[in-house]
Design a protein around this motif. Structure first.
Motif, PDB file in Angstrom:
ATOM      1  N   VAL A   1      -3.130   4.338  -1.525  1.00  0.00           N
ATOM      2  CA  VAL A   1      -3.697   5.115  -0.423  1.00  0.00           C
ATOM      3  C   VAL A   1      -5.139   4.686  -0.181  1.00  0.00           C
ATOM      4  CG1 VAL A   1      -4.366   7.432   0.353  1.00  0.00           C
ATOM      5  CG2 VAL A   1      -2.167   7.083  -0.797  1.00  0.00           C
ATOM      6  N   ARG A   2      -5.912   4.580  -1.257  1.00  0.00           N
ATOM      7  CA  ARG A   2      -7.321   4.189  -1.118  1.00  0.00           C
ATOM      8  C   ARG A   2      -7.443   2.802  -0.485  1.00  0.00           C
ATOM      9  NH1 ARG A   2     -11.803   6.416  -2.503  1.00  0.00           N
ATOM     10  NH2 ARG A   2     -10.828   7.914  -3.886  1.00  0.00           N
TER      11      ARG A   2
ATOM     12  N   TYR B   1      -7.342  17.460   1.066  1.00  0.00           N
ATOM     13  CA  TYR B   1      -7.373  16.089   1.577  1.00  0.00           C
ATOM     14  C   TYR B   1      -6.542  15.149   0.699  1.00  0.00           C
ATOM     15  CZ  TYR B   1     -10.680  16.719   5.410  1.00  0.00           C
ATOM     16  OH  TYR B   1     -11.268  17.072   6.599  1.00  0.00           O
ATOM     17  N   GLU B   2      -6.627  15.314  -0.602  1.00  0.00           N
ATOM     18  CA  GLU B   2      -5.835  14.465  -1.496  1.00  0.00           C
ATOM     19  C   GLU B   2      -4.343  14.618  -1.221  1.00  0.00           C
ATOM     20  OE1 GLU B   2      -9.157  14.660  -5.074  1.00  0.00           O
ATOM     21  OE2 GLU B   2      -7.329  15.850  -5.254  1.00  0.00           O
ATOM     22  N   ASN B   3      -3.907  15.847  -1.050  1.00  0.00           N
ATOM     23  CA  ASN B   3      -2.490  16.098  -0.771  1.00  0.00           C
ATOM     24  C   ASN B   3      -2.073  15.550   0.583  1.00  0.00           C
ATOM     25  OD1 ASN B   3      -0.911  17.819  -2.847  1.00  0.00           O
ATOM     26  ND2 ASN B   3      -2.994  18.606  -2.877  1.00  0.00           N
ATOM     27  N   VAL B   4      -2.876  15.791   1.598  1.00  0.00           N
ATOM     28  CA  VAL B   4      -2.523  15.329   2.944  1.00  0.00           C
ATOM     29  C   VAL B   4      -2.495  13.804   2.997  1.00  0.00           C
ATOM     30  CG1 VAL B   4      -3.269  15.271   5.360  1.00  0.00           C
ATOM     31  CG2 VAL B   4      -3.332  17.425   4.089  1.00  0.00           C
ATOM     32  N   LEU B   5      -3.497  13.146   2.437  1.00  0.00           N
ATOM     33  CA  LEU B   5      -3.537  11.682   2.483  1.00  0.00           C
ATOM     34  C   LEU B   5      -2.403  11.054   1.674  1.00  0.00           C
ATOM     35  CD1 LEU B   5      -7.377  11.086   2.214  1.00  0.00           C
ATOM     36  CD2 LEU B   5      -5.951  10.951   4.258  1.00  0.00           C
ATOM     37  N   ARG B   6      -2.008  11.698   0.616  1.00  0.00           N
ATOM     38  CA  ARG B   6      -0.936  11.170  -0.231  1.00  0.00           C
ATOM     39  C   ARG B   6       0.460  11.459   0.343  1.00  0.00           C
ATOM     40  NH1 ARG B   6      -2.095  13.863  -4.489  1.00  0.00           N
ATOM     41  NH2 ARG B   6      -0.562  15.478  -4.108  1.00  0.00           N
TER      42      ARG B   6
ATOM     43  N   LEU C   1     -13.933  13.551   6.085  1.00  0.00           N
ATOM     44  CA  LEU C   1     -13.296  12.546   5.240  1.00  0.00           C
ATOM     45  C   LEU C   1     -14.311  11.511   4.770  1.00  0.00           C
ATOM     46  CD1 LEU C   1     -10.771  11.298   3.964  1.00  0.00           C
ATOM     47  CD2 LEU C   1     -10.415  10.075   6.121  1.00  0.00           C
ATOM     48  N   ARG C   2     -15.115  11.033   5.677  1.00  0.00           N
ATOM     49  CA  ARG C   2     -16.124  10.044   5.289  1.00  0.00           C
ATOM     50  C   ARG C   2     -17.104  10.628   4.270  1.00  0.00           C
ATOM     51  NH1 ARG C   2     -19.656   5.722   8.699  1.00  0.00           N
ATOM     52  NH2 ARG C   2     -20.758   5.040   6.860  1.00  0.00           N
ATOM     53  N   ARG C   3     -17.492  11.879   4.448  1.00  0.00           N
ATOM     54  CA  ARG C   3     -18.441  12.530   3.543  1.00  0.00           C
ATOM     55  C   ARG C   3     -17.885  12.692   2.127  1.00  0.00           C
ATOM     56  NH1 ARG C   3     -18.889  17.814   2.314  1.00  0.00           N
ATOM     57  NH2 ARG C   3     -17.639  18.474   4.104  1.00  0.00           N
ATOM     58  N   VAL C   4     -16.591  12.997   2.013  1.00  0.00           N
ATOM     59  CA  VAL C   4     -16.019  13.283   0.684  1.00  0.00           C
ATOM     60  C   VAL C   4     -15.218  12.115   0.103  1.00  0.00           C
ATOM     61  CG1 VAL C   4     -15.955  15.761   1.180  1.00  0.00           C
ATOM     62  CG2 VAL C   4     -13.893  14.365   1.566  1.00  0.00           C
ATOM     63  N   TRP C   5     -15.109  11.029   0.828  1.00  0.00           N
ATOM     64  CA  TRP C   5     -14.239   9.919   0.432  1.00  0.00           C
ATOM     65  C   TRP C   5     -14.422   9.514  -1.026  1.00  0.00           C
ATOM     66  CZ3 TRP C   5      -9.894   7.944   1.904  1.00  0.00           C
ATOM     67  CH2 TRP C   5      -9.491   6.697   1.420  1.00  0.00           C
ATOM     68  N   HIS C   6     -15.649   9.321  -1.455  1.00  0.00           N
ATOM     69  CA  HIS C   6     -15.911   8.844  -2.816  1.00  0.00           C
ATOM     70  C   HIS C   6     -15.538   9.875  -3.884  1.00  0.00           C
ATOM     71  CE1 HIS C   6     -19.505  11.150  -1.938  1.00  0.00           C
ATOM     72  NE2 HIS C   6     -19.775  11.164  -3.225  1.00  0.00           N
ATOM     73  N   LEU C   7     -15.318  11.112  -3.498  1.00  0.00           N
ATOM     74  CA  LEU C   7     -14.960  12.172  -4.446  1.00  0.00           C
ATOM     75  C   LEU C   7     -13.450  12.367  -4.589  1.00  0.00           C
ATOM     76  CD1 LEU C   7     -17.562  14.836  -3.270  1.00  0.00           C
ATOM     77  CD2 LEU C   7     -17.729  13.351  -5.287  1.00  0.00           C
ATOM     78  N   LEU C   8     -12.680  11.778  -3.674  1.00  0.00           N
ATOM     79  CA  LEU C   8     -11.235  12.008  -3.657  1.00  0.00           C
ATOM     80  C   LEU C   8     -10.527  11.231  -4.758  1.00  0.00           C
ATOM     81  CD1 LEU C   8     -10.602  11.833   0.181  1.00  0.00           C
ATOM     82  CD2 LEU C   8     -10.637  13.887  -1.247  1.00  0.00           C
ATOM     83  N   ASN C   9      -9.596  11.904  -5.406  1.00  0.00           N
ATOM     84  CA  ASN C   9      -8.746  11.287  -6.419  1.00  0.00           C
ATOM     85  C   ASN C   9      -7.442  10.893  -5.729  1.00  0.00           C
ATOM     86  OD1 ASN C   9      -7.489  10.457  -8.741  1.00  0.00           O
ATOM     87  ND2 ASN C   9      -7.174  12.517  -9.547  1.00  0.00           N
ATOM     88  N   LEU C  10      -7.350   9.620  -5.349  1.00  0.00           N
ATOM     89  CA  LEU C  10      -6.214   9.131  -4.568  1.00  0.00           C
ATOM     90  C   LEU C  10      -5.484   8.024  -5.297  1.00  0.00           C
ATOM     91  CD1 LEU C  10      -8.065   8.809  -1.147  1.00  0.00           C
ATOM     92  CD2 LEU C  10      -6.376  10.558  -1.765  1.00  0.00           C
ATOM     93  N   PRO C  11      -4.177   7.900  -5.049  1.00  0.00           N
ATOM     94  CA  PRO C  11      -3.462   6.740  -5.582  1.00  0.00           C
ATOM     95  C   PRO C  11      -4.104   5.457  -5.045  1.00  0.00           C
ATOM     96  CG  PRO C  11      -1.914   8.346  -4.694  1.00  0.00           C
ATOM     97  CD  PRO C  11      -3.292   8.789  -4.283  1.00  0.00           C
TER      98      PRO C  11
ATOM     99  N   HIS D   1       0.836  -1.196   0.000  1.00  0.00           N
ATOM    100  CA  HIS D   1       0.000   0.000   0.000  1.00  0.00           C
ATOM    101  C   HIS D   1       0.872   1.248   0.000  1.00  0.00           C
ATOM    102  CE1 HIS D   1      -3.280  -2.693   0.616  1.00  0.00           C
ATOM    103  NE2 HIS D   1      -2.904  -3.008   1.846  1.00  0.00           N
ATOM    104  N   LEU D   2       1.297   1.633  -1.177  1.00  0.00           N
ATOM    105  CA  LEU D   2       2.182   2.786  -1.306  1.00  0.00           C
ATOM    106  C   LEU D   2       1.403   4.027  -1.711  1.00  0.00           C
ATOM    107  CD1 LEU D   2       5.199   1.202  -3.223  1.00  0.00           C
ATOM    108  CD2 LEU D   2       4.974   1.597  -0.762  1.00  0.00           C
ATOM    109  N   ALA D   3       1.728   5.136  -1.083  1.00  0.00           N
ATOM    110  CA  ALA D   3       1.159   6.413  -1.471  1.00  0.00           C
ATOM    111  C   ALA D   3       1.753   6.853  -2.807  1.00  0.00           C
ATOM    112  CB  ALA D   3       1.423   7.467  -0.401  1.00  0.00           C
ATOM    113  N   ARG D   4       3.014   6.538  -2.963  1.00  0.00           N
ATOM    114  CA  ARG D   4       3.752   6.747  -4.217  1.00  0.00           C
ATOM    115  C   ARG D   4       5.011   5.903  -4.113  1.00  0.00           C
ATOM    116  NH1 ARG D   4       7.552  11.149  -3.393  1.00  0.00           N
ATOM    117  NH2 ARG D   4       7.034  12.316  -1.529  1.00  0.00           N
ATOM    118  N   PRO D   5       5.739   5.724  -5.194  1.00  0.00           N
ATOM    119  CA  PRO D   5       6.923   4.852  -5.116  1.00  0.00           C
ATOM    120  C   PRO D   5       7.867   5.263  -3.984  1.00  0.00           C
ATOM    121  CG  PRO D   5       6.445   5.384  -7.393  1.00  0.00           C
ATOM    122  CD  PRO D   5       5.521   6.233  -6.545  1.00  0.00           C
ATOM    123  N   GLY D   6       8.179   4.303  -3.138  1.00  0.00           N
ATOM    124  CA  GLY D   6       9.099   4.542  -2.040  1.00  0.00           C
ATOM    125  C   GLY D   6       8.476   5.113  -0.782  1.00  0.00           C
TER     126      GLY D   6
END
Length: 113
Positions: free
Chosen positions: A99-100, A64-69, A86-96, A13-18
């Motif tokens: 992370v999801r 939220y996308e930046n903080v979670l990533r 977070l729960r309210r907007v979860w389905h709208l977030l564009n996440l790696p 479960h990587l947020a990004r490589p490394g």
């Protein structure tokens, strides 16, 4: 089944490589702001314009996308993310994907959010 630690997830479960995704133990421990302006530290966002107006839905998602990533500590999550929001907007977030998957593995409620 491999256990998920409170601050990081397994290597899958990587947020990004490394960088492993960081996940809070509970959504209730996330007491970030719900109104006003929030400015991210440079370590979470590198551009000059790091201030977000939480009243603007697009800016809230971008924050939220930046903080979670980019978070490397649960303290960042606790300070900047609000569990109910977070729960309210979860389905709208564009996440790696990593992370999801990490968050949904820890917090089943997000899958149905």
């Amino acid at each position: 089944m491999q256990a998920v630690s409170p601050t990081t997830t397994s290597g899958a479960h990587l947020a990004r490589p490394g960088r492993r995704a960081v996940v809070a133990r509970t959504l209730t421990e996330l007491h970030g702001p719900t109104t006003g302006m929030v400015e991210l530290p440079v370590r979470l966002m590198w551009c000059a314009d790091r201030a977000f107006d939480l009243a603007d839905p697009d800016q809230l998602l971008w924050l939220y996308e930046n903080v979670l990533r980019e978070s490397t500590s649960v303290d960042d999550l606790r300070r900047l993310v609000n569990g109910r929001t977070l729960r309210r907007v979860w389905h709208l977030l564009n996440l790696p994907r990593g992370v999801r998957v990490a968050w949904e593995s820890r917090h089943q409620a997000l899958r149905s959010a």
